[in-house]
Scaffold this motif. Sequence first.
Motif, PDB file in Angstrom:
ATOM      1  N   ARG A 122      14.187  72.633   7.065  1.00 60.56           N
ATOM      2  CA  ARG A 122      13.449  72.468   8.316  1.00 60.56           C
ATOM      3  C   ARG A 122      14.106  73.251   9.455  1.00 60.56           C
ATOM      4  O   ARG A 122      13.452  74.004  10.176  1.00 60.56           O
ATOM      5  CB  ARG A 122      13.361  70.986   8.703  1.00 60.56           C
ATOM      6  N   SER A 123      15.426  73.086   9.604  1.00 63.59           N
ATOM      7  CA  SER A 123      16.132  73.792  10.672  1.00 63.59           C
ATOM      8  C   SER A 123      16.131  75.302  10.425  1.00 63.59           C
ATOM      9  O   SER A 123      16.078  76.096  11.374  1.00 63.59           O
ATOM     10  CB  SER A 123      17.563  73.270  10.805  1.00 63.59           C
ATOM     11  N   PHE A 124      16.177  75.692   9.151  1.00 65.01           N
ATOM     12  CA  PHE A 124      16.136  77.118   8.820  1.00 65.01           C
ATOM     13  C   PHE A 124      14.799  77.734   9.214  1.00 65.01           C
ATOM     14  O   PHE A 124      14.748  78.805   9.834  1.00 65.01           O
ATOM     15  CB  PHE A 124      16.389  77.313   7.329  1.00 65.01           C
ATOM     16  N   SER A 129      11.512  81.053  12.773  1.00 62.50           N
ATOM     17  CA  SER A 129      10.367  81.069  13.693  1.00 62.50           C
ATOM     18  C   SER A 129      10.787  81.562  15.073  1.00 62.50           C
ATOM     19  O   SER A 129      10.069  82.349  15.710  1.00 62.50           O
ATOM     20  CB  SER A 129       9.738  79.679  13.800  1.00 62.50           C
ATOM     21  N   LEU A 130      11.929  81.097  15.559  1.00 61.32           N
ATOM     22  CA  LEU A 130      12.434  81.533  16.860  1.00 61.32           C
ATOM     23  C   LEU A 130      12.750  83.026  16.834  1.00 61.32           C
ATOM     24  O   LEU A 130      12.452  83.752  17.797  1.00 61.32           O
ATOM     25  CB  LEU A 130      13.683  80.731  17.228  1.00 61.32           C
ATOM     26  N   ALA A 133       9.456  84.906  16.999  1.00 59.04           N
ATOM     27  CA  ALA A 133       8.877  84.834  18.343  1.00 59.04           C
ATOM     28  C   ALA A 133       9.595  85.791  19.292  1.00 59.04           C
ATOM     29  O   ALA A 133       8.951  86.504  20.082  1.00 59.04           O
ATOM     30  CB  ALA A 133       8.951  83.410  18.860  1.00 59.04           C
ATOM     31  N   ASN A 134      10.914  85.837  19.226  1.00 62.87           N
ATOM     32  CA  ASN A 134      11.689  86.717  20.099  1.00 62.87           C
ATOM     33  C   ASN A 134      11.514  88.186  19.722  1.00 62.87           C
ATOM     34  O   ASN A 134      11.597  89.072  20.587  1.00 62.87           O
ATOM     35  CB  ASN A 134      13.172  86.348  20.050  1.00 62.87           C
ATOM     36  N   LEU A 135      11.277  88.435  18.449  1.00 64.67           N
ATOM     37  CA  LEU A 135      11.082  89.805  17.989  1.00 64.67           C
ATOM     38  C   LEU A 135       9.804  90.398  18.564  1.00 64.67           C
ATOM     39  O   LEU A 135       9.745  91.579  18.933  1.00 64.67           O
ATOM     40  CB  LEU A 135      11.033  89.826  16.460  1.00 64.67           C
ATOM     41  N   ASN A 174       3.587  80.726  12.749  1.00 64.61           N
ATOM     42  CA  ASN A 174       3.843  82.150  12.961  1.00 64.61           C
ATOM     43  C   ASN A 174       2.641  83.037  12.669  1.00 64.61           C
ATOM     44  O   ASN A 174       2.769  84.272  12.673  1.00 64.61           O
ATOM     45  CB  ASN A 174       5.045  82.581  12.111  1.00 64.61           C
ATOM     46  N   ASN A 175       1.484  82.390  12.425  1.00 62.95           N
ATOM     47  CA  ASN A 175       0.228  83.122  12.196  1.00 62.95           C
ATOM     48  C   ASN A 175       0.391  84.168  11.097  1.00 62.95           C
ATOM     49  O   ASN A 175       0.071  85.347  11.259  1.00 62.95           O
ATOM     50  CB  ASN A 175      -0.242  83.793  13.490  1.00 62.95           C
ATOM     51  N   LEU A 176       0.887  83.718   9.951  1.00 65.73           N
ATOM     52  CA  LEU A 176       1.139  84.617   8.836  1.00 65.73           C
ATOM     53  C   LEU A 176       0.088  84.436   7.742  1.00 65.73           C
ATOM     54  O   LEU A 176      -0.533  83.380   7.632  1.00 65.73           O
ATOM     55  CB  LEU A 176       2.536  84.365   8.261  1.00 65.73           C
ATOM     56  N   LEU A 177      -0.073  85.456   6.941  1.00 63.95           N
ATOM     57  CA  LEU A 177      -1.033  85.438   5.843  1.00 63.95           C
ATOM     58  C   LEU A 177      -0.306  85.361   4.507  1.00 63.95           C
ATOM     59  O   LEU A 177       0.713  86.027   4.304  1.00 63.95           O
ATOM     60  CB  LEU A 177      -1.889  86.710   5.858  1.00 63.95           C
TER      61      LEU A 177
END
Length: 228
Positions: A122-124, A129-130, A133-135, A174-177
Amino acid sequence: MRWEEKVSWNIRGLGRPEKVKEVRNVIFESKCKICLLQETKLVNIKLWLEKQLKGSSFRGMVVSPSVEASRGLISLWDSNFLMIESTVITSRFIAMVGSLGSGNKKCGIINIYASNDSCERRSFFEEVSLFIANLNLPVIVGGDFNDVMCADERIEASTGSKSGLLLGNFILKNNLLDLPLQGERFTWFRGGTSIAASRLDIIILSPEVFSWFSSMHQRTLPRSLSDH
């Protein structure tokens, strides 16, 4: 597993010559431009091994060393196909940022090996995800997620597992496919008296990446010296 020109494989240790030879064979036969390896279980990469893995196919290589005889990641790439600008290395993922293909398409490529422990996983996922988002770029995320998206992707003796919630939420957040899988239904198998199988290994990506390579697909490769 591969999409177009990428291979992702949990090799369950890369210390034996036959494992190295098998990886080289898969790279050669698939003609891949990017190769993501998980669970190498290697603290140090010796020069002979680096030369064997790179061969004539790859010029770039990034390594995340093994921790306490587990984990270990290697990312390899053909610099004619992927021009790397920067890399981030942790014990659980390697991220490469660069331009992909002849169209100079900038994106992040993340090689991951998630924990077997649900709390750590979960933490991974939150950490990755962070990072995404920063990328603020399209991404391709491939590796061993140690989780499944739904009950149909797992066969095991026990029931009632909540596996899939973490991975499913990670994909949605992350809106991934997740592209349809061709070939075998599962990517990991355990035989013996207690048979189990799961689709733990996937490649997920941003919609923008799929628009660049509309013929992209996932396909399982034959299981050989690894149970993945």
